[in-house]
Design a protein around this motif. Structure first.
Motif, PDB file in Angstrom:
ATOM      1  N   GLY A   1       0.822  -1.202   0.000  1.00 29.89           N
ATOM      2  CA  GLY A   1       0.000   0.000   0.000  1.00 29.89           C
ATOM      3  C   GLY A   1       0.855   1.252   0.000  1.00 29.89           C
ATOM      4  N   TYR A   2       0.294   2.330  -0.518  1.00 31.67           N
ATOM      5  CA  TYR A   2       1.006   3.621  -0.510  1.00 31.67           C
ATOM      6  C   TYR A   2      -0.004   4.743  -0.304  1.00 31.67           C
ATOM      7  N   THR A   3       0.303   5.619   0.647  1.00 37.68           N
ATOM      8  CA  THR A   3      -0.525   6.792   0.915  1.00 37.68           C
ATOM      9  C   THR A   3       0.369   8.020   1.016  1.00 37.68           C
ATOM     10  N   GLN A   4      -0.071   9.113   0.412  1.00 33.15           N
ATOM     11  CA  GLN A   4       0.664  10.375   0.486  1.00 33.15           C
ATOM     12  C   GLN A   4      -0.300  11.492   0.832  1.00 33.15           C
ATOM     13  N   VAL A   5       0.066  12.276   1.836  1.00 28.94           N
ATOM     14  CA  VAL A   5      -0.762  13.396   2.287  1.00 28.94           C
ATOM     15  C   VAL A   5       0.053  14.679   2.150  1.00 28.94           C
ATOM     16  N   ALA A   6      -0.572  15.714   1.583  1.00 26.04           N
ATOM     17  CA  ALA A   6       0.111  16.987   1.359  1.00 26.04           C
ATOM     18  C   ALA A   6      -0.648  18.129   2.023  1.00 26.04           C
ATOM     19  N   HIS A   7       0.105  19.028   2.645  1.00 24.19           N
ATOM     20  CA  HIS A   7      -0.425  20.285   3.177  1.00 24.19           C
ATOM     21  C   HIS A   7       0.288  21.410   2.419  1.00 24.19           C
ATOM     22  N   TRP A   8      -0.484  22.138   1.620  1.00 26.89           N
ATOM     23  CA  TRP A   8       0.089  23.070   0.643  1.00 26.89           C
ATOM     24  C   TRP A   8      -0.387  24.485   0.952  1.00 26.89           C
ATOM     25  N   GLN A   9       0.557  25.373   1.230  1.00 31.11           N
ATOM     26  CA  GLN A   9       0.255  26.773   1.515  1.00 31.11           C
ATOM     27  C   GLN A   9       0.071  27.559   0.203  1.00 31.11           C
ATOM     28  N   VAL A  10      -0.878  27.096  -0.591  1.00 30.46           N
ATOM     29  CA  VAL A  10      -1.037  27.647  -1.930  1.00 30.46           C
ATOM     30  C   VAL A  10      -1.528  29.090  -1.908  1.00 30.46           C
ATOM     31  N   TYR A  11      -2.178  29.515  -0.823  1.00 28.45           N
ATOM     32  CA  TYR A  11      -2.689  30.889  -0.735  1.00 28.45           C
ATOM     33  C   TYR A  11      -1.672  31.840  -0.107  1.00 28.45           C
ATOM     34  N   ASN A  12      -0.500  31.318   0.231  1.00 27.12           N
ATOM     35  CA  ASN A  12       0.518  32.104   0.922  1.00 27.12           C
ATOM     36  C   ASN A  12       1.545  32.615  -0.086  1.00 27.12           C
ATOM     37  N   GLN A  13       1.200  33.705  -0.742  1.00 27.04           N
ATOM     38  CA  GLN A  13       2.088  34.264  -1.768  1.00 27.04           C
ATOM     39  C   GLN A  13       3.382  34.793  -1.160  1.00 27.04           C
ATOM     40  N   LYS A  14       3.314  35.297   0.052  1.00 22.63           N
ATOM     41  CA  LYS A  14       4.494  35.884   0.698  1.00 22.63           C
ATOM     42  C   LYS A  14       5.614  34.867   0.874  1.00 22.63           C
ATOM     43  N   LEU A  15       5.261  33.612   1.157  1.00 21.40           N
ATOM     44  CA  LEU A  15       6.262  32.556   1.321  1.00 21.40           C
ATOM     45  C   LEU A  15       6.449  31.738   0.048  1.00 21.40           C
ATOM     46  N   SER A  16       5.931  32.252  -1.081  1.00 17.13           N
ATOM     47  CA  SER A  16       6.083  31.617  -2.387  1.00 17.13           C
ATOM     48  C   SER A  16       5.338  30.281  -2.473  1.00 17.13           C
ATOM     49  N   ARG A  17       4.200  30.204  -1.792  1.00 16.34           N
ATOM     50  CA  ARG A  17       3.267  29.072  -1.887  1.00 16.34           C
ATOM     51  C   ARG A  17       3.945  27.714  -1.681  1.00 16.34           C
ATOM     52  N   PRO A  18       4.609  27.485  -0.573  1.00 18.15           N
ATOM     53  CA  PRO A  18       5.337  26.219  -0.384  1.00 18.15           C
ATOM     54  C   PRO A  18       4.427  25.081   0.073  1.00 18.15           C
ATOM     55  N   PHE A  19       4.902  23.865  -0.092  1.00 20.52           N
ATOM     56  CA  PHE A  19       4.301  22.723   0.577  1.00 20.52           C
ATOM     57  C   PHE A  19       4.793  22.736   2.023  1.00 20.52           C
ATOM     58  N   ARG A  20       3.875  22.924   2.941  1.00 21.17           N
ATOM     59  CA  ARG A  20       4.259  22.979   4.355  1.00 21.17           C
ATOM     60  C   ARG A  20       4.699  21.610   4.871  1.00 21.17           C
ATOM     61  N   GLU A  21       4.029  20.568   4.421  1.00 21.55           N
ATOM     62  CA  GLU A  21       4.361  19.216   4.874  1.00 21.55           C
ATOM     63  C   GLU A  21       3.884  18.201   3.849  1.00 21.55           C
ATOM     64  N   LEU A  22       4.734  17.220   3.565  1.00 23.71           N
ATOM     65  CA  LEU A  22       4.393  16.069   2.731  1.00 23.71           C
ATOM     66  C   LEU A  22       4.713  14.813   3.539  1.00 23.71           C
ATOM     67  N   ASN A  23       3.762  13.921   3.647  1.00 25.67           N
ATOM     68  CA  ASN A  23       3.975  12.664   4.362  1.00 25.67           C
ATOM     69  C   ASN A  23       3.834  11.501   3.401  1.00 25.67           C
ATOM     70  N   TYR A  24       4.824  10.600   3.429  1.00 23.56           N
ATOM     71  CA  TYR A  24       4.843   9.431   2.567  1.00 23.56           C
ATOM     72  C   TYR A  24       4.693   8.189   3.445  1.00 23.56           C
ATOM     73  N   GLU A  25       3.804   7.271   3.032  1.00 21.92           N
ATOM     74  CA  GLU A  25       3.516   6.114   3.878  1.00 21.92           C
ATOM     75  C   GLU A  25       3.386   4.840   3.045  1.00 21.92           C
ATOM     76  N   PRO A  26       4.518   4.190   2.738  1.00 20.71           N
ATOM     77  CA  PRO A  26       4.448   2.867   2.110  1.00 20.71           C
ATOM     78  C   PRO A  26       4.271   1.797   3.187  1.00 20.71           C
ATOM     79  N   GLU A  27       3.613   0.701   2.820  1.00 19.79           N
ATOM     80  CA  GLU A  27       3.448  -0.391   3.781  1.00 19.79           C
ATOM     81  C   GLU A  27       3.295  -1.724   3.074  1.00 19.79           C
TER      82      GLU A  27
END
Length: 300
Positions: A118-144
């Motif tokens: 199995g594989y699951t990936q969760v992303a938290h994306w600061q897409v509305y944060n232009q000041k910080l250049s819209r970064p991905f705040r956190e990406l989690n990868y979960e293979p099992e």
């Protein structure tokens, strides 16, 4: 009333309406609800061979995901803050999750057991944060890797359907000092009654207590076990995930509630509520309440 208490109330109400659920949701003929046997190919008639992609956890995109206390200064237990100054993060961001599984070995144990990847990936994306250049705040990868064996017995009208054992790795793929990762040996047990399914997953952490531990005491916050209650009917889905540290003193955990409802064909609206610790790895020891709204896709 705190959100965590509210979710426990939702949990009790969800369990109580099973006898009245037939007329609660309008029927969507184009949407087929999978049983546990169909999802994990437990019975001979449901076997589909190996290396075929299947749905696993919910697959969704949430353009609106709001936190009442977004983590602007992450730090591990007992460690110093990662950044000299708090980050200028927006409380509203985009969250999405992709998840799938595939069987890599079929009928290996007395002709009945299967092994899945199995594989699951969760992303938290600061897409509305232009000041910080819209970064991905956190990406989690979960293979099992999960070995599953079917069960076939009943108690009090509940059918035991499967038991299993798996190896689970979860990481955010980032360097120190914001690296977060851990490995777990997880047991799996699943039961079913009518349109309800229950997964129980206790686990043991395999890599804790070392001098270079990225996230010390993570099991005291993100938990040592998980219960997942699912109700599916005519394309509607209620999904409650409860995690707990299983400590009598200084107990921590989280509650997540998902409601998915049909929009058109295989597209569904998705409402998500979360309260507790560990919504993602960078926030493993950070308490917050979040609300997400978006779309998800029907299990395939």
């Amino acid at each position: 009333m705190q959100f965590s208490r509210l979710f426990y109330v939702i949990f009790l109400v969800t369990l109580s309406f099973s006898s009245n659920a037939q007329g609660l949701f309008k029927k969507k003929d184009s949407i087929v609800t999978k049983t546990l046997s169909q999802s994990w190919e437990l019975e001979k008639k449901d076997k589909n061979g190996t290396f075929k992609l299947n749905s696993y956890k919910p697959f969704y995109v949430m353009p609106v995901h709001w936190s009442n206390r977004i983590n602007k200064q992450p730090q591990s237990v007992g460690g110093e803050p990662v950044f000299d100054e708090p980050l200028e993060l927006h409380s509203t961001e985009v969250k999405f999750q992709i998840s799938f599984k595939t069987k890599v070995l079929q009928s290996f144990l007395f002709g009945k057991g299967d092994i899945w990847v199995g594989y699951t990936q969760v992303a938290h994306w600061q897409v509305y944060n232009q000041k910080l250049s819209r970064p991905f705040r956190e990406l989690n990868y979960e293979p099992e890797l999960i070995a599953v064996y079917p069960l076939n017995f009943s108690f009090f009208g509940v059918k035991a359907k499967m038991i299993g054992l798996g190896f689970n790795h979860q990481s955010n793929g980032r360097p120190d000092p914001i690296s977060r990762s851990w490995n777990r040996l997880m047991a799996h047990f699943a039961i079913e009654r009518n349109d309800f399914q229950l997964y129980l997953k206790p686990w043991i952490r395999l890599d804790g207590g070392t001098a270079d531990d990225d996230n010390p005491e993570i099991e005291d916050y993100l938990g040592r076990a998980e219960a997942n209650v699912i109700y599916r009917k005519n394309g509607h889905s209620l999904d409650l995930v409860v995690r707990n540290s299983l400590k009598f003193n200084d107990n921590h955990g989280s509650v997540q509630f998902n409601y998915m409802y049909p929009i058109k064909n295989n597209l569904r609206g998705h409402l998500q509520l979360f309260s507790g610790y560990g919504e993602n790895l960078i926030d493993y020891n950070h308490y917050q309440t979040t609300v997400g709204l978006g779309i998800s896709f029907v299990e395939w």
